[in-house]
Design a protein around this motif. Structure first.
Motif, PDB file in Angstrom:
ATOM      1  N   ASP A 592       0.584  -1.038   0.032  1.00  0.00           N
ATOM      2  CA  ASP A 592      -0.039  -0.069   0.038  1.00  0.00           C
ATOM      3  C   ASP A 592       1.048   1.198  -0.150  1.00  0.00           C
ATOM      4  O   ASP A 592       1.847   1.405   0.622  1.00  0.00           O
ATOM      5  CB  ASP A 592      -1.005  -0.025   1.200  1.00  0.00           C
ATOM      6  CG  ASP A 592      -2.029  -1.023   0.898  1.00  0.00           C
ATOM      7  OD1 ASP A 592      -2.181  -1.488  -0.084  1.00  0.00           O
ATOM      8  OD2 ASP A 592      -2.799  -0.981   1.982  1.00  0.00           O
ATOM      9  N   LEU A 593       0.572   2.174  -0.910  1.00  0.00           N
ATOM     10  CA  LEU A 593       1.463   3.224  -1.079  1.00  0.00           C
ATOM     11  C   LEU A 593       0.486   4.591  -0.947  1.00  0.00           C
ATOM     12  O   LEU A 593      -0.770   4.609  -1.175  1.00  0.00           O
ATOM     13  CB  LEU A 593       2.115   3.246  -2.503  1.00  0.00           C
ATOM     14  CG  LEU A 593       2.783   2.189  -2.721  1.00  0.00           C
ATOM     15  CD1 LEU A 593       3.372   1.895  -4.345  1.00  0.00           C
ATOM     16  CD2 LEU A 593       4.225   2.055  -1.734  1.00  0.00           C
ATOM     17  N   MET A 594       1.078   5.684  -0.950  1.00  0.00           N
ATOM     18  CA  MET A 594       0.535   7.054  -0.938  1.00  0.00           C
ATOM     19  C   MET A 594       1.169   7.661  -1.946  1.00  0.00           C
ATOM     20  O   MET A 594       2.491   8.178  -2.124  1.00  0.00           O
ATOM     21  CB  MET A 594       0.848   7.599   0.251  1.00  0.00           C
ATOM     22  CG  MET A 594      -0.020   9.134   0.587  1.00  0.00           C
ATOM     23  SD  MET A 594       1.099  10.575   0.052  1.00  0.00           S
ATOM     24  CE  MET A 594      -0.006  11.929   0.574  1.00  0.00           C
ATOM     25  N   VAL A 595       0.340   8.317  -2.943  1.00  0.00           N
ATOM     26  CA  VAL A 595       0.897   9.285  -3.924  1.00  0.00           C
ATOM     27  C   VAL A 595       0.023  10.312  -4.088  1.00  0.00           C
ATOM     28  O   VAL A 595      -1.334  10.512  -3.870  1.00  0.00           O
ATOM     29  CB  VAL A 595       0.662   8.590  -5.393  1.00  0.00           C
ATOM     30  CG1 VAL A 595       1.064   9.764  -6.529  1.00  0.00           C
ATOM     31  CG2 VAL A 595       1.468   7.557  -5.602  1.00  0.00           C
ATOM     32  N   LEU A 608       4.076  14.001  -3.534  1.00  0.00           N
ATOM     33  CA  LEU A 608       4.784  13.279  -2.307  1.00  0.00           C
ATOM     34  C   LEU A 608       4.376  11.729  -2.468  1.00  0.00           C
ATOM     35  O   LEU A 608       3.182  11.395  -3.212  1.00  0.00           O
ATOM     36  CB  LEU A 608       3.955  13.619  -1.146  1.00  0.00           C
ATOM     37  CG  LEU A 608       3.932  15.251  -0.778  1.00  0.00           C
ATOM     38  CD1 LEU A 608       2.870  16.039  -1.139  1.00  0.00           C
ATOM     39  CD2 LEU A 608       4.065  15.413   0.889  1.00  0.00           C
ATOM     40  N   PHE A 609       5.343  11.027  -2.245  1.00  0.00           N
ATOM     41  CA  PHE A 609       5.323   9.806  -2.311  1.00  0.00           C
ATOM     42  C   PHE A 609       5.706   8.993  -1.159  1.00  0.00           C
ATOM     43  O   PHE A 609       6.764   9.365  -0.678  1.00  0.00           O
ATOM     44  CB  PHE A 609       6.134   9.286  -3.759  1.00  0.00           C
ATOM     45  CG  PHE A 609       6.147   7.659  -3.652  1.00  0.00           C
ATOM     46  CD1 PHE A 609       5.136   7.056  -4.222  1.00  0.00           C
ATOM     47  CD2 PHE A 609       7.286   6.896  -3.053  1.00  0.00           C
ATOM     48  CE1 PHE A 609       5.365   5.463  -4.241  1.00  0.00           C
ATOM     49  CE2 PHE A 609       7.397   5.731  -3.285  1.00  0.00           C
ATOM     50  CZ  PHE A 609       6.206   4.744  -3.864  1.00  0.00           C
ATOM     51  N   GLY A 610       5.165   7.788  -0.920  1.00  0.00           N
ATOM     52  CA  GLY A 610       5.541   7.025   0.426  1.00  0.00           C
ATOM     53  C   GLY A 610       4.863   5.745   0.669  1.00  0.00           C
ATOM     54  O   GLY A 610       3.901   5.552   0.002  1.00  0.00           O
ATOM     55  N   ASP A 621       7.228   7.681   5.970  1.00  0.00           N
ATOM     56  CA  ASP A 621       8.072   7.276   4.911  1.00  0.00           C
ATOM     57  C   ASP A 621       7.618   8.010   3.654  1.00  0.00           C
ATOM     58  O   ASP A 621       7.105   7.444   2.837  1.00  0.00           O
ATOM     59  CB  ASP A 621       8.037   5.740   4.805  1.00  0.00           C
ATOM     60  CG  ASP A 621       8.847   5.357   3.713  1.00  0.00           C
ATOM     61  OD1 ASP A 621      10.053   5.784   3.497  1.00  0.00           O
ATOM     62  OD2 ASP A 621       8.459   4.180   3.051  1.00  0.00           O
ATOM     63  N   ILE A 622       8.098   9.440   3.578  1.00  0.00           N
ATOM     64  CA  ILE A 622       7.517  10.135   2.569  1.00  0.00           C
ATOM     65  C   ILE A 622       8.693  10.843   2.079  1.00  0.00           C
ATOM     66  O   ILE A 622       9.429  11.287   2.668  1.00  0.00           O
ATOM     67  CB  ILE A 622       6.417  11.350   2.893  1.00  0.00           C
ATOM     68  CG1 ILE A 622       5.253  10.286   3.691  1.00  0.00           C
ATOM     69  CG2 ILE A 622       6.125  12.119   1.737  1.00  0.00           C
ATOM     70  CD1 ILE A 622       4.669   9.923   2.619  1.00  0.00           C
ATOM     71  N   ASP A 623       8.688  10.925   0.428  1.00  0.00           N
ATOM     72  CA  ASP A 623       9.762  11.799  -0.090  1.00  0.00           C
ATOM     73  C   ASP A 623       8.939  12.684  -0.956  1.00  0.00           C
ATOM     74  O   ASP A 623       7.822  12.411  -1.510  1.00  0.00           O
ATOM     75  CB  ASP A 623      10.656  10.919  -0.881  1.00  0.00           C
ATOM     76  CG  ASP A 623      11.904  11.513  -1.486  1.00  0.00           C
ATOM     77  OD1 ASP A 623      12.775  11.581  -0.491  1.00  0.00           O
ATOM     78  OD2 ASP A 623      12.274  12.204  -2.292  1.00  0.00           O
ATOM     79  N   ARG A 624       9.505  13.651  -1.484  1.00  0.00           N
ATOM     80  CA  ARG A 624       8.912  14.702  -2.077  1.00  0.00           C
ATOM     81  C   ARG A 624       9.888  15.212  -3.242  1.00  0.00           C
ATOM     82  O   ARG A 624      11.094  15.367  -3.390  1.00  0.00           O
ATOM     83  CB  ARG A 624       9.038  16.020  -1.210  1.00  0.00           C
ATOM     84  CG  ARG A 624       8.147  15.894  -0.152  1.00  0.00           C
ATOM     85  CD  ARG A 624       8.421  16.497   1.171  1.00  0.00           C
ATOM     86  NE  ARG A 624       7.772  16.143   2.447  1.00  0.00           N
ATOM     87  CZ  ARG A 624       8.117  15.267   3.273  1.00  0.00           C
ATOM     88  NH1 ARG A 624       9.224  14.675   3.082  1.00  0.00           N
ATOM     89  NH2 ARG A 624       7.347  15.167   4.360  1.00  0.00           N
TER      90      ARG A 624
END
Length: 704
Positions: A592-595, A608-610, A621-624
């Motif tokens: 499961d990811l967050m975009v 934003l991704f993580g 756990d997020i990168d930008r």
């Protein structure tokens, strides 16, 4: 093609009407408010210019026309002679605006406002500053400041500082340029650079920046062939997108070292968006540095050291470092520091070690780090370095010597330089004030940086390797983004400031992006057909445009297999939210990811991704990355996260569908480019499998 020609081509599209030369190399200067009274700022500015040897014309402007030594005085601006192209105002803030028109009548269109009492003092000062800016614009006056020190130019023997020349040591000529929002920081950095014998070409303190700002200065210093490295101190950003665009063009050719002040965690928090709440002001700035290639440092010491080591000389072509010292413990410490910085302390080839043992004392260690012990001499040190470097195995040399022995001293400078390859960067450390001073003086002529400790020298080597990696990886131009074709559904929904989950999913399906089967169940009789279409297990979920967190409202029920339980839970949920409950197929487990996307107030749209799911804020756990982004930048953003490690395959598991994830992000990026009213997007979770990607939840916010 030369660097200066390439830079000129790169910056041809960045038009600027600002002629900066009168700010740094004026033919004549009027200091308004200068009087012989003790502590008078105008007098201090004139004293500072005289001490630096300014050769242009200086005129003091004061109603009493008091004598100031060799500096001519006049009573008013109207009495100024010709050939004055810069004015420096050091009067009360209330008097500054009234000077704009008479100065421009005398042909002066460049003004440094040293005076404080503007926006930094509160609402009244802000009104005064706004009025000053309007008047200056109306009369074509360009301004640095207010509330600033102004400018410094070593080659033109000019500065507008009101600092005591005896207390602040200003640098000699060199290849460094400095841009600082803070006057105190600028005076400190110039003093530190001077103490390290690092030359500076030009420097500027921007103050309140009502006109001239960091973007124009970066562009000017990028075009100046006398500038080899640019140092920047900022507490806020005047024009985020312009800074981003300019820095991307500069850094492939010149290093830009930046220190950010005010990076505490006080970023804005939006109540309607995961993406906006996870962005964080300073995290966005870090993403900007990463994408543009600017080198971020922490504090005055690191900024000074970075400018010192990057001002000239070769750049590391790789990360393999040879360490040489006359202390075994020092070699161990340096090895740890370099390995922490991703440098590789490669062992010396065995044959070379044996050759050295045949000609030098057997108790020396030649493995890397090289330990010459306290018995080592200049000649032995140079011999060992020469033989090892001839292997071609190393990209950088770190030599750190300790005081107290007779063998290695400042006389090593010339023989060492004679044997060094031209393309090999060298960094030195020297312990002991006397030894450091001697070594620093000797190697200043060799353009080799010397630091007073091994820790600082190792930090500088890590920086050289980091910069070499950045410079070797020229940032490619962004790919052209075709406008996303909006369906009739998208156009219809686009009239609403908030899109609900199912509206977005219908559009995703039209764009051939996979989503679960979903059915709106408004009455009990529709449950059976919906379950037949989705199959078991199912998910019951609340869908409404203004919903932020389903879990916290008990607006989602998972893992439902039993029909009686499904009917009971649907009835309870439908009583609370009539007509808004959906049946959705429950998909197999995956990653499961967050975009997401939000529009940063300074820099614009941000990806934003993580790691996704209900605990996205907990995992952090997020990168930008700023949008638009290239494929490479998107992939790097993904792989910097822990989720990215899992996507590549861990513990024998199959890699997941990275290409599908990149394709989805590029689709989202096209949507952002097509619809400038989008405030934020949240796709959380997106479930990733080895062969496909499915969007499980979605939300969009638009400006009304």
């Amino acid at each position: 093609m030369s660097e200066s020609v390439t830079l000129a081509t790169e910056f041809a599209s960045l038009s600027s009407t600002l002629n900066l030369e009168p700010f740094f190399a004026p033919k004549g200067v009027a200091v308004v408010g200068a009087a012989p009274k003790r502590g008078n700022q105008g007098k201090r500015i004139i004293d500072s210019m005289i001490a630096q040897g300014y050769e242009g014309r200086m005129i003091a402007v004061h109603p009493e026309r008091l004598p100031l030594g060799a500096c001519q005085s006049v009573r008013s601006i109207e009495d100024l002679p010709d050939n004055i192209d810069l004015a420096i105002v050091a009067t009360s803030a209330e008097r500054v605006e009234a000077m704009i028109e008479p100065l421009t009548d005398k042909g002066v269109h460049n003004l440094i406002v040293v005076s404080g009492g503007f926006a930094e003092t509160g609402p009244e000062g802000m009104l005064r500053q706004t009025s000053l800016k309007k008047t200056a614009t109306r009369f074509g006056m360009r301004i640095i400041g207010p509330n600033c020190l102004g400018t410094f130019s070593s080659s033109d023997k000019f500065n507008s500082f009101f600092l005591s020349y005896d207390d602040i040591h200003l640098p000699e000529m060199g290849s460094v340029a400095v841009v600082s929002q803070s006057g105190a920081f600028l005076s400190a950095i110039l003093d530190q650079l001077a103490s390290r014998s690092v030359g500076v070409h030009r420097a500027i303190n921007l103050g309140n920046r009502i006109d001239v700002g960091e973007c124009e200065m970066l562009e000017a210093f990028a075009r100046d062939p006398r500038v080899k490295v640019i140092g920047v101190y900022l507490e806020s950003v005047q024009d985020g997108r312009r800074l981003y665009d300019i820095a991307r063009k500069i850094t492939p050719f010149k290093p830009v070292v930046i220190c950010k002040g005010g990076k505490g965690d006080k970023g804005s928090r939006a109540t309607q968006s995961h993406s906006a709440s996870l962005a964080g002001d300073y995290s966005v700035f870090q993403a900007v540095c990463r994408q543009t290639g600017m080198i971020e440092v922490n504090g005055l010491v690191e900024l000074t050291s970075a400018l010192q080591v990057l001002q000239n000389g070769p750049i590391a072509q790789g990360n393999r470092v040879l360490i040489v010292s006359n202390g075994g413990g020092m070699g161990v410490l340096l090895t740890d520091l370099l390995e922490n910085g991703n440098c590789d302390v490669v062992e010396t080839p065995h044959r070379t070690q044996q050759d050295l043992k045949n000609s030098l004392p057997g108790y020396y260690s030649f493995r890397n780090p090289i330990d010459l012990t306290g018995s080592g001499t200049n000649e032995q040190c140079v011999l060992a370095i020469d033989k090892i470097l001839k292997t071609g195995l190393y990209d950088c040399l770190l030599l750190v010597v300790l005081a107290g022995t007779e063998g290695i001293n400042a006389d090593i400078a010339k023989p060492l330089r004679d044997i060094l390859p031209r393309d090999l960067p060298v960094v030195l450390g020297a312990y002991g004030q006397k030894l450091y001073s001697s070594i620093k003086t000797a190697f200043a002529q060799e353009e080799i940086p010397v630091f007073p400790t091994g820790e600082e020298a190792a930090w500088a080597v890590n920086l050289l390797v980091q910069w070499g990696r950045k410079k070797g990886k020229i940032i490619s131009a962004n790919e052209a983004l075709d406008a996303l074709t909006f369906s009739s559904l998208a156009k219809e929904v686009g009239r609403s400031p908030v899109w609900d989950e199912m509206q977005i999913k219908r559009w995703l399906q039209e764009c051939h992006i996979q989503v679960p089967k979903s059915f709106n169940v408004t009455c009990r009789e529709d449950l059976g057909p919906a379950i037949k279409q989705t199959g078991l297990p199912i998910v019951l979920k609340l869908v409404t445009p203004d919903l932020m967190h389903k879990t916290e409202l008990h607006g989602i029920e998972l893992n439902l297999f039993d029909r009686l339980e499904i009917e009971k839970k649907w009835q309870n949920m439908n009583e609370n939210w009539p007509g808004k409950i959906w049946v959705e197929e429950q998909l197999p487990s995956g990653l499961d990811l967050m975009v997401g996307m939000c529009r940063d107030a300074i820099f614009g749209p941000l990806l934003l991704f993580g790691t996704g799911g209900s605990y996205v804020e907990t995992y952090e756990d997020i990168d930008r990355v700023l949008l638009p982004a290239s494929d490479a930048e998107i992939v790097e953003c993904i792989l910097r996260t822990k989720a990215g490690e899992i996507i590549q395959g861990v513990r024998g598991q199959r890699p997941l569908a990275l290409s599908e994830l990149v394709r989805f992000i590029k689709w989202m990026m096209r949507w952002v480019a097509s619809e400038n009213k989008l405030v934020s997007l949240d796709f959380n979770p997106i479930r990733l499998y080895p062969d496909t990607l499915v969007v499980l939840d979605a939300k969009a916010n638009l400006e009304p």
